[in-house]
Design a protein around this motif. Sequence first.
Motif, short mmCIF file in Angstrom:
data_model
loop_
_atom_site.label_atom_id
_atom_site.label_comp_id
_atom_site.label_asym_id
_atom_site.label_seq_id
_atom_site.Cartn_x
_atom_site.Cartn_y
_atom_site.Cartn_z
N ARG A 144 0.82 -1.22 0.00
CA ARG A 144 0.00 0.00 0.00
C ARG A 144 0.85 1.26 0.00
NH1 ARG A 144 -2.36 -1.94 4.80
NH2 ARG A 144 -2.09 0.15 5.62
N GLU A 145 2.17 1.09 0.13
CA GLU A 145 3.12 2.20 0.14
C GLU A 145 2.89 3.18 1.29
OE1 GLU A 145 3.10 3.90 -3.79
OE2 GLU A 145 4.14 2.16 -4.64
N LEU B 14 6.85 4.45 8.83
CA LEU B 14 5.71 5.02 8.12
C LEU B 14 6.16 6.19 7.26
CD1 LEU B 14 2.97 5.02 10.92
CD2 LEU B 14 3.33 3.33 9.10
N VAL B 15 5.53 6.33 6.11
CA VAL B 15 5.86 7.41 5.19
C VAL B 15 5.32 8.74 5.72
CG1 VAL B 15 5.48 8.27 2.85
CG2 VAL B 15 5.92 5.85 3.23
N ARG B 16 4.13 8.69 6.34
CA ARG B 16 3.52 9.90 6.89
C ARG B 16 3.45 9.78 8.40
NH1 ARG B 16 -1.74 11.36 3.52
NH2 ARG B 16 -1.01 13.48 3.82
N TYR B 17 3.60 10.92 9.07
CA TYR B 17 3.54 10.94 10.52
C TYR B 17 2.12 10.66 11.00
CZ TYR B 17 4.05 12.56 15.32
OH TYR B 17 4.05 12.62 16.68
N VAL B 18 2.00 9.80 12.01
CA VAL B 18 0.70 9.47 12.59
C VAL B 18 0.68 10.03 14.01
CG1 VAL B 18 -0.82 7.61 13.34
CG2 VAL B 18 0.47 7.39 11.21
N VAL B 19 -0.32 10.86 14.32
CA VAL B 19 -0.45 11.43 15.66
C VAL B 19 -1.04 10.36 16.57
CG1 VAL B 19 -1.55 13.22 17.06
CG2 VAL B 19 -0.78 13.74 14.74
N MET B 20 -0.37 10.08 17.65
CA MET B 20 -0.83 9.07 18.60
C MET B 20 -1.35 9.78 19.84
SD MET B 20 -0.29 6.40 16.85
CE MET B 20 -0.51 5.09 18.01
N LYS B 21 -2.54 10.33 19.76
CA LYS B 21 -3.10 11.13 20.86
C LYS B 21 -3.18 10.33 22.15
CE LYS B 21 -5.81 14.16 17.99
NZ LYS B 21 -7.11 14.61 17.58
#
Length: 148
Positions: A28-29, A53-60
Motif C-alpha cells: 500500500r506504500e 511510516l511514510v507519513r507521521y501518525v499522531v498518537m493522541k
Amino acid sequence: MSGVIVLNASYEQLHVVSIPHAIRMLVREVAVVEEAHDGAHIGPFPLPRVLRLVRYVVMKWRYASGRLQYTRAGVLKRDKYTCAYCGQLGATTMDHVVPRSRGGRGEWLNAVAAHAGCNEKKGSRTPEEAGMPLLWQPWVPSRAEIAL
C-alpha cells in the motif's frame, strides 16, 4: 522472526506487526523498509525487520492526560479493595455514592469500593440518608495509581 517493528515517520516506535501485515503496508506504500533480514525476500520486497511510516501518525492516546477509563475493576483497585463505608479490606462490589436511580453518574467521582453487605445496607440512598458517611472522597486516579 516473530514480528516487524513499526516506526512513526519521526522514528518513534509505535508497535509490532506480523510479517503479512508488514508486506501489506509495503504494497500500500504506507511504509518503507528501514532494516531487513539479509538476503531474504518476499516477492519484490526484502523481508523487513523494521518499517517506517511514510507519513507521521499522531498518537493522541500516548499523550493523553493519564486518566483511565472508569471501570468496576479500576474502582476496586483505586480503593485498594477497602470498603469506603466500614474501612475493612475485602471489598468486592462497587457502589455509586449518588445512586444511578437518583441521577448519579457512572464515573470515577461517583463510585467507591464496598462490601456487599455495606452496599446492600446503603441501598438506593445517599450516604447521608443511610447514615453511612464515606471514609474518603472518590477521585480520578492516575495510571500509576491503578498499576500499583
